[in-house]
Design a protein around this motif. Structure first.
Motif, short mmCIF file in Angstrom:
data_model
loop_
_atom_site.label_atom_id
_atom_site.label_comp_id
_atom_site.label_asym_id
_atom_site.label_seq_id
_atom_site.Cartn_x
_atom_site.Cartn_y
_atom_site.Cartn_z
N LEU A 4 69.87 32.40 52.28
CA LEU A 4 70.94 32.98 53.08
C LEU A 4 70.30 33.72 54.24
CD1 LEU A 4 73.14 34.47 50.20
CD2 LEU A 4 73.69 32.49 51.60
N VAL A 5 70.82 33.52 55.43
CA VAL A 5 70.26 34.17 56.61
C VAL A 5 71.39 34.84 57.38
CG1 VAL A 5 69.00 33.89 58.76
CG2 VAL A 5 68.40 32.49 56.76
N LEU A 20 79.26 39.71 61.89
CA LEU A 20 78.06 39.28 61.20
C LEU A 20 78.29 37.89 60.64
CD1 LEU A 20 77.06 42.49 59.22
CD2 LEU A 20 76.53 41.86 61.59
N SER A 21 77.24 37.10 60.63
CA SER A 21 77.31 35.74 60.11
C SER A 21 76.26 35.56 59.04
CB SER A 21 77.08 34.74 61.24
OG SER A 21 77.17 33.42 60.80
N CYS A 22 76.59 34.77 58.05
CA CYS A 22 75.66 34.49 56.95
C CYS A 22 75.62 32.98 56.76
CB CYS A 22 76.13 35.19 55.69
SG CYS A 22 75.16 34.83 54.22
N LEU A 23 74.50 32.39 57.10
CA LEU A 23 74.34 30.94 57.03
C LEU A 23 73.57 30.58 55.77
CD1 LEU A 23 74.60 28.14 58.44
CD2 LEU A 23 72.39 28.62 59.50
N THR A 28 75.66 24.54 49.16
CA THR A 28 76.91 24.59 49.91
C THR A 28 77.66 25.85 49.55
OG1 THR A 28 77.04 22.18 49.97
CG2 THR A 28 79.07 23.41 50.41
N LEU A 29 77.96 26.66 50.55
CA LEU A 29 78.61 27.95 50.33
C LEU A 29 80.11 27.72 50.15
CD1 LEU A 29 77.30 30.69 50.19
CD2 LEU A 29 77.92 31.08 52.57
N ASP A 30 80.45 27.20 49.01
CA ASP A 30 81.83 26.84 48.70
C ASP A 30 82.40 27.88 47.75
OD1 ASP A 30 83.40 23.66 47.98
OD2 ASP A 30 84.19 25.69 47.66
N LEU A 31 83.51 28.47 48.12
CA LEU A 31 84.08 29.53 47.30
C LEU A 31 84.57 29.03 45.94
CD1 LEU A 31 85.99 31.76 49.86
CD2 LEU A 31 83.80 32.19 48.76
N ASP A 32 84.67 27.70 45.79
CA ASP A 32 85.02 27.18 44.46
C ASP A 32 83.86 27.33 43.49
OD1 ASP A 32 87.05 24.43 45.73
OD2 ASP A 32 87.60 26.45 45.09
N TYR A 33 82.66 27.49 44.02
CA TYR A 33 81.47 27.54 43.18
C TYR A 33 80.71 28.85 43.29
CZ TYR A 33 82.37 22.55 43.08
OH TYR A 33 82.98 21.33 42.94
N TYR A 34 80.99 29.65 44.31
CA TYR A 34 80.24 30.87 44.52
C TYR A 34 81.16 32.02 44.93
CZ TYR A 34 76.25 27.72 44.69
OH TYR A 34 75.32 26.77 44.38
N ALA A 35 80.81 33.18 44.49
CA ALA A 35 81.39 34.40 45.04
C ALA A 35 80.47 34.88 46.15
CB ALA A 35 81.52 35.47 43.97
N GLY A 79 84.46 24.28 57.95
CA GLY A 79 83.61 23.24 58.51
C GLY A 79 82.17 23.64 58.70
N GLU A 80 81.84 24.88 58.34
CA GLU A 80 80.46 25.34 58.48
C GLU A 80 80.01 25.96 57.17
OE1 GLU A 80 81.36 26.93 62.99
OE2 GLU A 80 79.65 27.74 61.89
N ASN A 81 78.76 25.91 56.95
CA ASN A 81 78.21 26.46 55.70
C ASN A 81 77.86 27.92 55.90
OD1 ASN A 81 77.57 26.04 53.02
ND2 ASN A 81 75.44 25.56 53.44
#
Length: 132
Positions: A4-5, A20-23, A28-35, A79-81
């Protein structure tokens, strides 16, 4: 390698705004799989949970610490990670290093609270300084 950057920090006057942005890379930063959580650490203080987002089974949660409610908004960029933290009406007490973090779905972010110890993927942080 999962990373994470954060970016977008800087110097802003009181009352100003920053986003602020977190890339994410390596996953894949998908809210179905991650908080997703946002934390901050001011000089001489512990790391404080600022906001988090989670999509649990049939129910989503978002949390904001009282001191930022109505001023900060966490969001997932379509559309962005990446995820963002929009910060408005910044105050001097918001000065800190800001971190984004991720936890497995079902951990870390709950209704009314954030659990720092359950986040296991962390960015390196970005400095936010609010001063005139």
């Amino acid at each position: 390698q999962e990373q994470l950057v954060e970016s977008g920090g800087g110097l802003v006057q009181p009352g100003g705004s920053l986003r602020l942005s977190c890339l994410a890379s390596g996953f894949t930063l998908d809210l179905d799989y991650y908080a997703i959580g946002w934390f901050r650490q001011a000089p001489g203080k512990g790391r404080e949970g600022v906001a988090c987002m989670s999509v649990g089974v049939g129910k989503g949660y978002s949390y904001y610490v009282d001191s930022v409610k109505g001023r900060f908004t966490a969001s997932r960029e379509k559309g962005e990670n990446r995820v963002s933290l929009k910060m408005d009406n910044l105050k001097s007490e918001d000065t800190a290093v800001y971190y984004c973090a991720a936890a497995d779905a079902g951990y870390g972010c709950y209704e009314g609270r954030i659990s720092r110890g359950e986040f296991d993927r962390w960015g390196q942080g970005t400095q936010v300084t609010v001063a005139s």
